[in-house]
Design an enzyme around this catalytic site. Structure first.
Site, PDB file in Angstrom:
ATOM      1  N   GLY A   9      -4.572  46.806   3.855  1.00 45.38           N
ATOM      2  CA  GLY A   9      -4.457  46.059   2.593  1.00 45.38           C
ATOM      3  C   GLY A   9      -5.324  46.672   1.512  1.00 45.38           C
ATOM      4  O   GLY A   9      -6.069  45.971   0.828  1.00 45.38           O
ATOM      5  N   ASN A  64      -8.895  44.402   6.714  1.00 46.17           N
ATOM      6  CA  ASN A  64      -9.064  43.613   5.493  1.00 46.17           C
ATOM      7  C   ASN A  64      -7.829  42.788   5.122  1.00 46.17           C
ATOM      8  O   ASN A  64      -7.973  41.692   4.574  1.00 46.17           O
ATOM      9  CB  ASN A  64      -9.410  44.580   4.344  1.00 46.17           C
ATOM     10  CG  ASN A  64      -9.192  43.960   2.992  1.00 46.17           C
ATOM     11  OD1 ASN A  64     -10.016  43.194   2.498  1.00 46.17           O
ATOM     12  ND2 ASN A  64      -8.059  44.273   2.363  1.00 46.17           N
ATOM     13  N   TYR A  78      -5.370  28.846   7.320  1.00 48.69           N
ATOM     14  CA  TYR A  78      -6.235  29.981   6.958  1.00 48.69           C
ATOM     15  C   TYR A  78      -7.587  29.909   7.672  1.00 48.69           C
ATOM     16  O   TYR A  78      -8.064  30.910   8.218  1.00 48.69           O
ATOM     17  CB  TYR A  78      -6.422  29.974   5.437  1.00 48.69           C
ATOM     18  CG  TYR A  78      -7.237  31.116   4.881  1.00 48.69           C
ATOM     19  CD1 TYR A  78      -6.683  32.387   4.723  1.00 48.69           C
ATOM     20  CD2 TYR A  78      -8.560  30.924   4.479  1.00 48.69           C
ATOM     21  CE1 TYR A  78      -7.428  33.437   4.192  1.00 48.69           C
ATOM     22  CE2 TYR A  78      -9.307  31.962   3.950  1.00 48.69           C
ATOM     23  CZ  TYR A  78      -8.740  33.221   3.804  1.00 48.69           C
ATOM     24  OH  TYR A  78      -9.482  34.246   3.273  1.00 48.69           O
TER      25      TYR A  78
HETATM   26  P1  NAP Z   1      -5.509  40.047  -2.139  1.00 48.84           P
HETATM   27  O1  NAP Z   1      -6.063  40.539  -3.434  1.00 48.84           O
HETATM   28  O2  NAP Z   1      -4.495  38.964  -2.133  1.00 48.84           O
HETATM   29  O3  NAP Z   1      -4.950  41.312  -1.329  1.00 48.84           O
HETATM   30  C1  NAP Z   1      -4.436  41.123  -0.046  1.00 48.84           C
HETATM   31  C2  NAP Z   1      -4.092  42.468   0.535  1.00 48.84           C
HETATM   32  O4  NAP Z   1      -3.605  42.252   1.865  1.00 48.84           O
HETATM   33  C3  NAP Z   1      -3.015  43.198  -0.243  1.00 48.84           C
HETATM   34  O5  NAP Z   1      -3.407  44.529  -0.388  1.00 48.84           O
HETATM   35  C4  NAP Z   1      -1.799  43.083   0.656  1.00 48.84           C
HETATM   36  O6  NAP Z   1      -0.946  44.231   0.647  1.00 48.84           O
HETATM   37  C5  NAP Z   1      -2.427  43.016   2.025  1.00 48.84           C
HETATM   38  N1  NAP Z   1      -1.544  42.392   3.009  1.00 48.84           N
HETATM   39  C6  NAP Z   1      -1.131  41.109   3.076  1.00 48.84           C
HETATM   40  N2  NAP Z   1      -0.326  40.931   4.130  1.00 48.84           N
HETATM   41  C7  NAP Z   1      -0.232  42.127   4.754  1.00 48.84           C
HETATM   42  C8  NAP Z   1       0.434  42.598   5.910  1.00 48.84           C
HETATM   43  N3  NAP Z   1       1.193  41.782   6.650  1.00 48.84           N
HETATM   44  N4  NAP Z   1       0.301  43.895   6.255  1.00 48.84           N
HETATM   45  C9  NAP Z   1      -0.465  44.739   5.527  1.00 48.84           C
HETATM   46  N5  NAP Z   1      -1.116  44.359   4.417  1.00 48.84           N
HETATM   47  C10 NAP Z   1      -0.998  43.077   4.033  1.00 48.84           C
HETATM   48  O7  NAP Z   1      -6.688  39.533  -1.190  1.00 48.84           O
HETATM   49  P2  NAP Z   1      -8.270  39.781  -1.232  1.00 48.84           P
HETATM   50  O8  NAP Z   1      -8.869  38.657  -1.991  1.00 48.84           O
HETATM   51  O9  NAP Z   1      -8.573  41.177  -1.606  1.00 48.84           O
HETATM   52  O10 NAP Z   1      -8.611  39.521   0.302  1.00 48.84           O
HETATM   53  C11 NAP Z   1      -8.864  40.563   1.227  1.00 48.84           C
HETATM   54  C12 NAP Z   1      -9.363  39.948   2.528  1.00 48.84           C
HETATM   55  O11 NAP Z   1     -10.557  39.199   2.276  1.00 48.84           O
HETATM   56  C13 NAP Z   1      -8.386  38.961   3.164  1.00 48.84           C
HETATM   57  O12 NAP Z   1      -8.423  39.069   4.569  1.00 48.84           O
HETATM   58  C14 NAP Z   1      -8.910  37.616   2.724  1.00 48.84           C
HETATM   59  O13 NAP Z   1      -8.527  36.589   3.593  1.00 48.84           O
HETATM   60  C15 NAP Z   1     -10.404  37.878   2.748  1.00 48.84           C
HETATM   61  N6  NAP Z   1     -11.153  36.935   1.901  1.00 48.84           N
HETATM   62  C16 NAP Z   1     -10.965  36.885   0.554  1.00 48.84           C
HETATM   63  C17 NAP Z   1     -11.691  35.969  -0.209  1.00 48.84           C
HETATM   64  C18 NAP Z   1     -11.537  35.866  -1.693  1.00 48.84           C
HETATM   65  O14 NAP Z   1     -12.165  34.956  -2.281  1.00 48.84           O
HETATM   66  N7  NAP Z   1     -10.785  36.701  -2.361  1.00 48.84           N
HETATM   67  C19 NAP Z   1     -12.587  35.119   0.429  1.00 48.84           C
HETATM   68  C20 NAP Z   1     -12.751  35.189   1.806  1.00 48.84           C
HETATM   69  C21 NAP Z   1     -12.035  36.109   2.534  1.00 48.84           C
HETATM   70  P3  NAP Z   1       0.329  44.427  -0.337  1.00 48.84           P
HETATM   71  O15 NAP Z   1      -0.121  44.046  -1.723  1.00 48.84           O
HETATM   72  O16 NAP Z   1       0.658  45.875  -0.204  1.00 48.84           O
HETATM   73  O17 NAP Z   1       1.402  43.516   0.188  1.00 48.84           O
END
Ligand code: NAP
Length: 246
Positions: free
Chosen positions: A11, A89, A154
């Site tokens: 991701g 990630n 989640y």
């Molecule tokens: P984001 O901006 O929504 O990006 C999510 C990424 O995951 C995208 O690059 C997407 O790829 C990829 N993805 C989703 N489903 C996928 C799959 N089946 N196979 C491969 N790639 C996939 O999210 P983020 O905020 O950067 O979050 C990154 C990680 O941190 C996640 O695990 C999230 O749960 C965790 N997290 C985030 C927060 C927060 O506040 N943002 C807090 C706690 C934990 P495509 O765009 O190419 O589809």
């Protein structure tokens, strides 16, 4: 600090994954960017990394599908000969109260956030065991520790990631492999964009540092866990949440 190492990041086209890829590249690592659908964005990240003078490739793949993760890992291994760092990630949310949560909302989140990480661990572990070294970093969340209304699916997935992190750390510690999790709080990415300004202001009131986090805040901790500086750290869950949960 990571010169000549190879890091695979799932991701990696957007948000935290992109910040991690840029940070590890800035420290000298060669990078394998995984993406699922954000092809245009991943090319942009690829170009930014090329400009840093390290090697980079992108591999399309859905982490919830074992054969696509097998392909990701084998392409990375073929290109760089070794995988030193794996950052699991990629993740999604499908938030709603359980009264409205459909079975498919639960299944999809578990398939990607929990089974997807399992698929990555299943594919990378034999490679790192053979190498006798490796750093695995899994993205959990503070809600995997505390729970959160509207996130039964989640928070279950992210609590599961913590369980997998600790179990695998115990299994492979003797093989020179470190397995840790990072648990972000509220980080400004597409994932939290839809929460709205009013909600975000309320959230900030409960954060001792009085601000939301940036993807780079998470990337800095991932960089530490990817480096020799963390060689005696394994099975840990490091919160990057401005002190929100303690
Ligand atoms: P984001 O901006 O929504 O990006 C999510 C990424 O995951 C995208 O690059 C997407 O790829 C990829 N993805 C989703 N489903 C996928 C799959 N089946 N196979 C491969 N790639 C996939 O999210 P983020 O905020 O950067 O979050 C990154 C990680 O941190 C996640 O695990 C999230 O749960 C965790 N997290 C985030 C927060 C927060 O506040 N943002 C807090 C706690 C934990 P495509 O765009 O190419 O589809």
């Amino acid at each position: 600090m990571l010169k000549g190492k190879c890091a695979v990041i799932t991701g990696a086209a957007r948000g935290i994954g992109k910040a991690v890829a840029l940070k590890l590249a800035s420290l000298g690592a060669n990078i394998v960017l995984n993406y699922r659908s954000s092809e245009k964005e991943v090319k942009e990240v690829e170009n930014l990394i090329k400009d840093m003078g390290v090697d980079v490739i992108s591999v399309k793949g859905d982490i919830s599908k074992l054969d696509e993760v097998e392909n990701l890992v084998s392409v990375a291994k073929e290109k760089f000969g070794c995988i030193d760092i794996m950052v699991n990630n990629a993740g999604i949310t499908k938030d709603t109260l359980i009264l409205r949560m459909k079975e498919e909302d639960f299944d999809t989140v578990i398939d990607i956030n929990l089974k997807g990480v399992f698929n990555c661990l299943k594919c990378i572990t034999p490679i790192m065991v053979k190498q006798k070294h490796g750093k695995i970093i899994n993205l959990s969340s503070v809600v995997g520790i505390s729970g959160n209304a509207g996130q039964v699916n989640y928070s279950a997935s992210k609590a599961g990631v913590i369980g997998m992190t600790k179990s695998l750390a115990k299994e492979v510690g003797s093989r020179g492999i470190n397995v840790n999790a990072v648990a972000p709080g509220y980080i400004e990415t597409d994932m939290t964009e839809s929460l709205g300004d009013k909600y975000k202001e309320e959230v900030k009131k409960n954060i001792p540092l009085k601000k939301l986090g940036k993807p780079e805040d998470v990337a800095n901790v991932v960089a530490f866990l990817s480096s020799e500086a963390s060689d005696y750290v394994t099975g840990q869950v490091i919160q990057v949440d401005g002190g929100m949960l303690m």
